[in-house]
Scaffold this motif. Sequence first.
Motif, PDB file in Angstrom:
ATOM      1  N   ARG A 278       0.854  -1.178   0.000  1.00  0.00           N
ATOM      2  CA  ARG A 278       0.000   0.000   0.000  1.00  0.00           C
ATOM      3  C   ARG A 278       0.892   1.231   0.000  1.00  0.00           C
ATOM      4  O   ARG A 278       1.626   1.491   0.972  1.00  0.00           O
ATOM      5  CB  ARG A 278      -0.900  -0.001   1.232  1.00  0.00           C
ATOM      6  N   LEU A 279       0.871   1.980  -1.105  1.00  0.00           N
ATOM      7  CA  LEU A 279       1.699   3.170  -1.241  1.00  0.00           C
ATOM      8  C   LEU A 279       0.881   4.408  -0.902  1.00  0.00           C
ATOM      9  O   LEU A 279      -0.240   4.577  -1.385  1.00  0.00           O
ATOM     10  CB  LEU A 279       2.233   3.293  -2.675  1.00  0.00           C
ATOM     11  N   HIS A 280       1.452   5.264  -0.073  1.00  0.00           N
ATOM     12  CA  HIS A 280       0.818   6.531   0.280  1.00  0.00           C
ATOM     13  C   HIS A 280       1.697   7.680  -0.217  1.00  0.00           C
ATOM     14  O   HIS A 280       2.931   7.576  -0.178  1.00  0.00           O
ATOM     15  CB  HIS A 280       0.641   6.644   1.788  1.00  0.00           C
ATOM     16  N   PRO A 281       1.098   8.774  -0.689  1.00  0.00           N
ATOM     17  CA  PRO A 281       1.903   9.915  -1.145  1.00  0.00           C
ATOM     18  C   PRO A 281       2.923  10.307  -0.085  1.00  0.00           C
ATOM     19  O   PRO A 281       2.597  10.434   1.100  1.00  0.00           O
ATOM     20  CB  PRO A 281       0.859  11.012  -1.370  1.00  0.00           C
ATOM     21  N   SER A 282       4.168  10.471  -0.512  1.00  0.00           N
ATOM     22  CA  SER A 282       5.275  10.722   0.405  1.00  0.00           C
ATOM     23  C   SER A 282       6.184  11.807  -0.148  1.00  0.00           C
ATOM     24  O   SER A 282       6.128  12.136  -1.338  1.00  0.00           O
ATOM     25  CB  SER A 282       6.097   9.438   0.611  1.00  0.00           C
ATOM     26  N   ALA A 283       7.027  12.320   0.708  1.00  0.00           N
ATOM     27  CA  ALA A 283       8.061  13.247   0.254  1.00  0.00           C
ATOM     28  C   ALA A 283       8.983  12.519  -0.712  1.00  0.00           C
ATOM     29  O   ALA A 283       9.372  11.375  -0.468  1.00  0.00           O
ATOM     30  CB  ALA A 283       8.847  13.772   1.443  1.00  0.00           C
ATOM     31  N   THR A 284       9.313  13.165  -1.814  1.00  0.00           N
ATOM     32  CA  THR A 284      10.247  12.550  -2.750  1.00  0.00           C
ATOM     33  C   THR A 284      11.607  12.403  -2.073  1.00  0.00           C
ATOM     34  O   THR A 284      11.957  13.190  -1.201  1.00  0.00           O
ATOM     35  CB  THR A 284      10.389  13.401  -4.023  1.00  0.00           C
ATOM     36  N   HIS A 285      12.350  11.365  -2.472  1.00  0.00           N
ATOM     37  CA  HIS A 285      13.643  11.172  -1.817  1.00  0.00           C
ATOM     38  C   HIS A 285      14.583  12.326  -2.137  1.00  0.00           C
ATOM     39  O   HIS A 285      15.202  12.899  -1.250  1.00  0.00           O
ATOM     40  CB  HIS A 285      14.262   9.835  -2.245  1.00  0.00           C
ATOM     41  N   VAL A 286      14.703  12.662  -3.417  1.00  0.00           N
ATOM     42  CA  VAL A 286      15.447  13.855  -3.816  1.00  0.00           C
ATOM     43  C   VAL A 286      14.447  15.004  -3.872  1.00  0.00           C
ATOM     44  O   VAL A 286      13.450  14.941  -4.584  1.00  0.00           O
ATOM     45  CB  VAL A 286      16.116  13.674  -5.190  1.00  0.00           C
ATOM     46  N   ALA A 287      14.687  16.028  -3.081  1.00  0.00           N
ATOM     47  CA  ALA A 287      13.773  17.165  -3.051  1.00  0.00           C
ATOM     48  C   ALA A 287      13.616  17.762  -4.442  1.00  0.00           C
ATOM     49  O   ALA A 287      14.584  17.849  -5.205  1.00  0.00           O
ATOM     50  CB  ALA A 287      14.279  18.228  -2.077  1.00  0.00           C
ATOM     51  N   ARG A 288      12.404  18.169  -4.784  1.00  0.00           N
ATOM     52  CA  ARG A 288      12.145  18.700  -6.131  1.00  0.00           C
ATOM     53  C   ARG A 288      13.025  19.913  -6.430  1.00  0.00           C
ATOM     54  O   ARG A 288      13.481  20.099  -7.554  1.00  0.00           O
ATOM     55  CB  ARG A 288      10.662  19.072  -6.255  1.00  0.00           C
ATOM     56  N   LYS A 289      13.290  20.755  -5.432  1.00  0.00           N
ATOM     57  CA  LYS A 289      14.117  21.940  -5.680  1.00  0.00           C
ATOM     58  C   LYS A 289      15.560  21.550  -5.993  1.00  0.00           C
ATOM     59  O   LYS A 289      16.243  22.236  -6.753  1.00  0.00           O
ATOM     60  CB  LYS A 289      14.068  22.888  -4.481  1.00  0.00           C
ATOM     61  N   GLN A 290      16.037  20.408  -5.429  1.00  0.00           N
ATOM     62  CA  GLN A 290      17.381  19.941  -5.765  1.00  0.00           C
ATOM     63  C   GLN A 290      17.456  19.480  -7.195  1.00  0.00           C
ATOM     64  O   GLN A 290      18.411  19.758  -7.908  1.00  0.00           O
ATOM     65  CB  GLN A 290      17.771  18.776  -4.841  1.00  0.00           C
ATOM     66  N   LYS A 291      16.432  18.771  -7.653  1.00  0.00           N
ATOM     67  CA  LYS A 291      16.397  18.297  -9.030  1.00  0.00           C
ATOM     68  C   LYS A 291      16.377  19.475  -9.997  1.00  0.00           C
ATOM     69  O   LYS A 291      17.114  19.497 -10.986  1.00  0.00           O
ATOM     70  CB  LYS A 291      15.166  17.410  -9.253  1.00  0.00           C
ATOM     71  N   LYS A 292      15.541  20.479  -9.705  1.00  0.00           N
ATOM     72  CA  LYS A 292      15.436  21.627 -10.596  1.00  0.00           C
ATOM     73  C   LYS A 292      16.762  22.401 -10.644  1.00  0.00           C
ATOM     74  O   LYS A 292      17.201  22.834 -11.708  1.00  0.00           O
ATOM     75  CB  LYS A 292      14.301  22.545 -10.145  1.00  0.00           C
ATOM     76  N   ALA A 293      17.400  22.547  -9.483  1.00  0.00           N
ATOM     77  CA  ALA A 293      18.670  23.285  -9.435  1.00  0.00           C
ATOM     78  C   ALA A 293      19.745  22.552 -10.228  1.00  0.00           C
ATOM     79  O   ALA A 293      20.533  23.180 -10.949  1.00  0.00           O
ATOM     80  CB  ALA A 293      19.107  23.450  -7.985  1.00  0.00           C
ATOM     81  N   LEU A 294      19.768  21.234 -10.141  1.00  0.00           N
ATOM     82  CA  LEU A 294      20.780  20.460 -10.867  1.00  0.00           C
ATOM     83  C   LEU A 294      20.563  20.559 -12.362  1.00  0.00           C
ATOM     84  O   LEU A 294      21.506  20.738 -13.135  1.00  0.00           O
ATOM     85  CB  LEU A 294      20.730  18.985 -10.415  1.00  0.00           C
ATOM     86  N   ARG A 295      19.316  20.498 -12.809  1.00  0.00           N
ATOM     87  CA  ARG A 295      19.046  20.565 -14.237  1.00  0.00           C
ATOM     88  C   ARG A 295      19.323  21.957 -14.802  1.00  0.00           C
ATOM     89  O   ARG A 295      19.770  22.096 -15.921  1.00  0.00           O
ATOM     90  CB  ARG A 295      17.599  20.132 -14.526  1.00  0.00           C
ATOM     91  N   ARG A 296      19.096  22.999 -13.969  1.00  0.00           N
ATOM     92  CA  ARG A 296      19.404  24.344 -14.418  1.00  0.00           C
ATOM     93  C   ARG A 296      20.914  24.535 -14.579  1.00  0.00           C
ATOM     94  O   ARG A 296      21.385  25.251 -15.454  1.00  0.00           O
ATOM     95  CB  ARG A 296      18.857  25.379 -13.426  1.00  0.00           C
ATOM     96  N   ALA A 297      21.673  23.838 -13.701  1.00  0.00           N
ATOM     97  CA  ALA A 297      23.127  23.967 -13.750  1.00  0.00           C
ATOM     98  C   ALA A 297      23.757  23.154 -14.870  1.00  0.00           C
ATOM     99  O   ALA A 297      24.922  23.333 -15.170  1.00  0.00           O
ATOM    100  CB  ALA A 297      23.719  23.538 -12.411  1.00  0.00           C
ATOM    101  N   SER A 298      22.995  22.227 -15.455  1.00  0.00           N
ATOM    102  CA  SER A 298      23.545  21.338 -16.492  1.00  0.00           C
ATOM    103  C   SER A 298      23.826  22.095 -17.766  1.00  0.00           C
ATOM    104  O   SER A 298      23.164  23.051 -18.091  1.00  0.00           O
ATOM    105  CB  SER A 298      22.576  20.193 -16.774  1.00  0.00           C
TER     106      SER A 298
END
Length: 298
Positions: A278-298
Amino acid sequence: MSSPTSISATPTLISDRQLRLVEAGEQIELNPGEISFSARLWAQLSLPYRDPGDLPRWSRQNGSITVTVTPGPAGYPFGVVARYLLVWMSTEAVRTQNRHLNPGQSLNAFLRTLGMNTSGASGRRVAEQLHRLATCSITVEDTRISDQERRISGANIHVASRYELVFPQTADAQASAASIVLSEDYFNDVIASPVPVYTAALKALSGSPQRLDLYVWLAYRMATLRGPVTVTWAQLAAQFGGEYAQLRQFKAKLIQHLEAVRVVYPRARVAVTDTGLRLHPSATHVARKQKKALRRAS
């Protein structure tokens, strides 16, 4: 008056590997470190855990989606090393926004981060799995059935369109003089919706391809889940199983791997039930702001 329940004075012992996993989980919470990426395809489906050998084709299913892998002249890609290589390819594609990958020092550094080396036997394993990934054929089909029709949509994919690989022949040689050009379809799929994961978590879960698959799958599901959902044991077996004679054997092993994954990803809200997970909505393991910052820096 009832007698008090006796409590054993013997402490519960954990293995050195379990202790290292707990310590890694604590470190990831405090300082998660580098972010890697998986292709969405491998967050939904998987490669073989072991070499299928002479089997003409190999398949796994996730709901309506089926992946079928046909080996090339080098055989099937399989196991932990193949998964590490796919993560490296996706990470480099996101970082460089380029189909042309030069393993060289970037691959060697990535594997060393994961606790591997690229000399001798390890180098040969890496070169072999690169060859298997570069030459296999992958078919992904989505089959939808209604009262009116049976609709099948799909794609035939190659990971690489061109490749040049150097196989080490001596104990101290390294497989660094190599190049891989991702196929356009595979590259586009990777950069359209990459799944972020922590490199340290991949290292902590090494040794089991099923643990790696389960971690990447949960990282993907928790980023897309909008409400509670139960994934049945039969569905999980179609996606992650196939090597167990009975469903109960698969269930026991998956629960064991889930416990390890939740050590490094404790915010994943997953309940084990009689019918499935049973899966319940959870905090993503990698924070969304970290993902966005990394892609902007690419």
